[in-house]
Design an enzyme around this catalytic site. Structure first.
Site, PDB file in Angstrom:
ATOM      1  N   GLN A  64      32.899 -69.744  -8.288  1.00 28.44           N
ATOM      2  CA  GLN A  64      33.506 -68.590  -7.640  1.00 28.44           C
ATOM      3  C   GLN A  64      32.974 -68.455  -6.221  1.00 28.44           C
ATOM      4  O   GLN A  64      31.945 -69.029  -5.867  1.00 28.44           O
ATOM      5  CB  GLN A  64      33.223 -67.325  -8.462  1.00 28.44           C
ATOM      6  CG  GLN A  64      33.802 -67.422  -9.874  1.00 28.44           C
ATOM      7  CD  GLN A  64      33.613 -66.163 -10.678  1.00 28.44           C
ATOM      8  OE1 GLN A  64      33.668 -65.061 -10.162  1.00 28.44           O
ATOM      9  NE2 GLN A  64      33.398 -66.319 -11.980  1.00 28.44           N
ATOM     10  N   GLU A 104      14.961 -72.945 -12.840  1.00 30.75           N
ATOM     11  CA  GLU A 104      14.213 -73.677 -11.821  1.00 30.75           C
ATOM     12  C   GLU A 104      12.752 -73.250 -11.786  1.00 30.75           C
ATOM     13  O   GLU A 104      12.411 -72.123 -12.165  1.00 30.75           O
ATOM     14  CB  GLU A 104      14.847 -73.471 -10.441  1.00 30.75           C
ATOM     15  CG  GLU A 104      16.248 -74.036 -10.326  1.00 30.75           C
ATOM     16  CD  GLU A 104      16.817 -73.898  -8.919  1.00 30.75           C
ATOM     17  OE1 GLU A 104      16.022 -73.600  -7.990  1.00 30.75           O
ATOM     18  OE2 GLU A 104      18.029 -74.093  -8.751  1.00 30.75           O
ATOM     19  N   ASP A 138      25.280 -66.994 -19.656  1.00 30.52           N
ATOM     20  CA  ASP A 138      25.517 -68.106 -18.724  1.00 30.52           C
ATOM     21  C   ASP A 138      24.208 -68.677 -18.166  1.00 30.52           C
ATOM     22  O   ASP A 138      24.100 -68.916 -16.969  1.00 30.52           O
ATOM     23  CB  ASP A 138      26.408 -67.616 -17.574  1.00 30.52           C
ATOM     24  CG  ASP A 138      26.885 -68.761 -16.697  1.00 30.52           C
ATOM     25  OD1 ASP A 138      27.130 -69.847 -17.226  1.00 30.52           O
ATOM     26  OD2 ASP A 138      27.006 -68.555 -15.479  1.00 30.52           O
ATOM     27  N   LYS A 163      27.658 -61.942  -2.824  1.00 31.63           N
ATOM     28  CA  LYS A 163      28.665 -61.975  -3.879  1.00 31.63           C
ATOM     29  C   LYS A 163      29.515 -60.719  -3.760  1.00 31.63           C
ATOM     30  O   LYS A 163      29.008 -59.605  -3.877  1.00 31.63           O
ATOM     31  CB  LYS A 163      28.007 -62.046  -5.265  1.00 31.63           C
ATOM     32  CG  LYS A 163      27.333 -63.375  -5.557  1.00 31.63           C
ATOM     33  CD  LYS A 163      26.894 -63.486  -7.005  1.00 31.63           C
ATOM     34  CE  LYS A 163      26.281 -64.854  -7.287  1.00 31.63           C
ATOM     35  NZ  LYS A 163      25.885 -65.016  -8.702  1.00 31.63           N
ATOM     36  N   ALA A 186      18.221 -62.373  -1.444  1.00 30.48           N
ATOM     37  CA  ALA A 186      17.391 -63.075  -0.473  1.00 30.48           C
ATOM     38  C   ALA A 186      17.211 -64.533  -0.878  1.00 30.48           C
ATOM     39  O   ALA A 186      17.034 -64.845  -2.065  1.00 30.48           O
ATOM     40  CB  ALA A 186      16.032 -62.384  -0.357  1.00 30.48           C
ATOM     41  N   PHE A 187      17.256 -65.418   0.097  1.00 30.98           N
ATOM     42  CA  PHE A 187      17.065 -66.839  -0.166  1.00 30.98           C
ATOM     43  C   PHE A 187      15.601 -67.146  -0.468  1.00 30.98           C
ATOM     44  O   PHE A 187      14.696 -66.514   0.073  1.00 30.98           O
ATOM     45  CB  PHE A 187      17.500 -67.654   1.043  1.00 30.98           C
ATOM     46  CG  PHE A 187      18.951 -68.048   1.020  1.00 30.98           C
ATOM     47  CD1 PHE A 187      19.871 -67.351   0.267  1.00 30.98           C
ATOM     48  CD2 PHE A 187      19.403 -69.114   1.783  1.00 30.98           C
ATOM     49  CE1 PHE A 187      21.203 -67.708   0.251  1.00 30.98           C
ATOM     50  CE2 PHE A 187      20.742 -69.480   1.783  1.00 30.98           C
ATOM     51  CZ  PHE A 187      21.639 -68.779   1.009  1.00 30.98           C
ATOM     52  N   LEU A 188      15.402 -68.142  -1.296  1.00 30.38           N
ATOM     53  CA  LEU A 188      14.081 -68.717  -1.507  1.00 30.38           C
ATOM     54  C   LEU A 188      13.786 -69.691  -0.371  1.00 30.38           C
ATOM     55  O   LEU A 188      14.682 -70.069   0.378  1.00 30.38           O
ATOM     56  CB  LEU A 188      14.030 -69.426  -2.859  1.00 30.38           C
ATOM     57  CG  LEU A 188      14.153 -68.533  -4.091  1.00 30.38           C
ATOM     58  CD1 LEU A 188      14.273 -69.373  -5.355  1.00 30.38           C
ATOM     59  CD2 LEU A 188      12.975 -67.578  -4.201  1.00 30.38           C
TER      60      LEU A 188
END
Length: 580
Positions: A265, A459, A454, A281, A386-388
């Site tokens: 998506q 990780e 889902d 999103k 937030a991005f890692l």
């Protein structure tokens, strides 16, 4: 005569085709020529192509700047974009999910949270715990202001976080236990990047420390979040940068937008003025809208509010394994269309018959005019995660979830037909030693409370090996049904009958009226900019599912005994059952 006319017609068609190709090439070259023309006269040119996600200027179809607005390239005090971009992660790896004491009865404290449940403000800001010390050997003090939130006296959340179960310390950190070493890692030194100007979030004119190092407080909040990651937690309980980062996600100026590759998506990568990045999103369903009963779990919509609620639930459970997520209202014209350099995204914008701005992008599912995302008229709600840290700085390993579903309409996974499946898992690395199997149980409980089916992969940070936590990424398919409890999500807990003592005691605490989970969630979510985040029936479902989890643990205890089920992780010298 007829043949001559046919030949002339063919030549005409060929000329029109060549003219169209030439026009297309010129349009493609225009943005590059504009950038080159706007370079200072003494600056050497650069012929290297820049990724679409890195551009901070308006879109290829828009003018480079507007009258009265300062140019991003002209802002003083900002570091080189390429230097900071490497600190972010927009991996397109398809396997990546981004790309889980005694309980004495205390005085009742549910009334303030009850007010938050009903949509009222929870109260005044809660001061930071003065006893807290940063986990890292900081070259300078944290000087961020206390975040807005409830006061200690009137907040149920504040009382929860003061409970002994939420005040346990992690082991002392060594250089091997922190993701980045602030004092020695050259990648966090602005001088090493050949740019002495780092974006300051405090007062102007700050001085360097006597050692010549840059104070940690001068880093942007997204970088403070990255620096705080260690072997045991994604962020500490009282790190003020987390609340500040949540504020940044909801308010920082968006300078660039691009579609994230991969995934089923539409997701957008948004870059902010302080060079932080987040995964956007958009809202696809209303709060009260449930997943249709005939939908398979793998074809369900991803919900922006589920991402927000998952972060708050993860923090209340004291896992702290979900990156910070905040809600935001985004102007689709000024903050997406006008700043994107992604042609494929820009071309999907249109005006609906109701005069609303819409777009649909490109993805595997739900990216068409029939499933377009429309604003009111150009405002759209969404979540920003937030991005890692970028994979080039902090590699992550992707693991297949042992209890992954088949993602098939008719086939079942092995764990669905083999009741002894867990015994096989516990003999397979990395589940045959350490605490990884207990991490899976935590993730199972987390997913069941949300109703998330889902969870196909998870990780970990590669630097820490197998002795580290699981990162709870991609929670958009949670909170889809409030009237149905998906018991199959609990199968790992029922098959393995293992749980951490700290997790078990916190679940018992959250089941008490003094610390009711639904009230805590309501109070925590009330701080978000798009509150109310969850429909009331979803909050009530949390309490119901929590009782189901506790009953499942009790059934295990009756069968295998307390010591065979509950792993004592509160004792510093304990070893897990797989290590004995």
């Amino acid at each position: 005569m007829k043949m001559i006319l046919v030949r002339r017609f063919r030549v005409l068609i060929l000329m029109v085709f060549l003219l169209a190709c030439a026009l297309h090439i010129v349009l493609d070259l225009l943005p590059k020529l504009e950038r080159r023309a706007e370079r200072p006269s003494g600056e050497p040119g650069c012929s290297c192509a820049q990724p679409a996600a890195e551009a901070a200027a308006p879109g290829w179809a828009q003018a480079r700047g507007r009258p009265g607005e300062p140019s991003a390239a002209g802002d003083a005090g900002w570091p080189n974009k390429h230097t900071l971009r490497i600190l972010q992660d927009f991996s397109s790896d398809p396997a990546s999910n981004l790309t889980s004491h005694s309980l004495e009865k205390l005085p009742p404290a549910a009334e303030p949270a009850e007010r938050a449940f009903k949509g009222q403000e929870p109260g005044d800001p809660r001061p930071r715990d003065p006893a807290h010390k940063p986990l890292l050997r900081d070259p300078g003090p944290w000087r961020s202001a206390p975040p807005p939130g409830p006061s200690r006296e009137g907040s149920l959340l504040a009382r929860l976080f003061e409970h002994p179960l939420y005040r346990g310390a992690i082991p002392p950190l060594t250089e091997d236990d922190v993701l980045f070493n602030v004092n020695s890692d050259i990648r966090f030194n602005p001088k090493a990047a050949e740019n002495p100007d780092w974006p300051r979030e405090g007062a102007e004119g700050e001085e360097l420390l006597p050692t010549g190092e840059v104070a940690l407080d001068s880093y942007p909040n997204w970088l403070k979040f990255h620096i705080g990651i260690n072997r045991y937690e994604l962020y500490s309980r009282h790190n003020p940068a987390i609340e500040a980062l949540l504020q940044d996600l909801g308010s920082q100026k968006i300078t660039s937008v691009a579609m994230k590759s991969g995934g089923t998506q539409l997701k957008l990568i948004m870059t902010f003025q302080n060079y932080g990045q987040a995964l956007f999103k958009p809202m696809k369903q209303t709060r009260e809208q449930e997943t249709p009963p005939d939908f398979f779990y793998f074809s369900d919509y991803e919900r922006h509010n589920a991402e927000i609620a998952a972060f708050h639930l993860d923090r209340i459970l004291d896992f702290r394994r979900v990156p910070p997520v905040a809600g935001r209202m985004v102007n689709m014209t000024k903050e997406i269309r006008d700043v994107t350099r992604d042609k494929k995204l820009w071309r999907t914008f249109f005006v609906s018959p109701a005069n609303n701005i819409c777009f649909y992008g490109e993805c595997s599912y739900y990216c068409s005019t029939e499933h377009a995302l429309c604003g009111r008229p150009d405002q759209i709600e969404g979540s920003l995660a937030a991005f890692l840290p970028d994979l080039s700085l902090a590699k992550r390993k992707t693991w297949r979830n042992p209890w992954r579903r088949s993602y098939h309409k008719r086939k079942k996974a092995e764990w669905e037909v083999d009741p002894d499946y867990c015994e096989e898992v516990k003999q397979t690395p990395p589940y045959d030693s350490g605490h990884r199997i207990l991490d899976i149980m935590d993730m199972t409980i987390f997913d069941f409370l949300m109703g998330n089916m889902d969870r196909h992969h998870y990780e970990t940070f590669e630097k820490f090996g197998n002795e580290t936590f699981i990162i709870h990424l991609d929670n958009g398919r949670g909170f889809g049904k409030y009237a149905h409890d998906e018991l199959s999500i609990l199968v790992p807990l029922q098959q393995c009958c293992r749980i951490r003592k700290s997790t078990y005691l916190r679940l018992q605490l959250l089941a008490k009226d003094e610390y009711k989970l639904s009230l805590l969630m309501a109070e925590s979510l009330q701080r978000d900019r798009v509150a109310p985040v969850l429909f009331r029936l979803h909050l009530e479902a949390l309490d119901r599912r929590l009782r189901i989890v506790l009953q499942a643990v009790r059934d295990c205890v009756e069968r295998d005994g307390l010591r065979g089920v509950v792993e004592d992780d509160l004792d510093p010298g304990h070893r897990t059952s797989t290590e004995r």
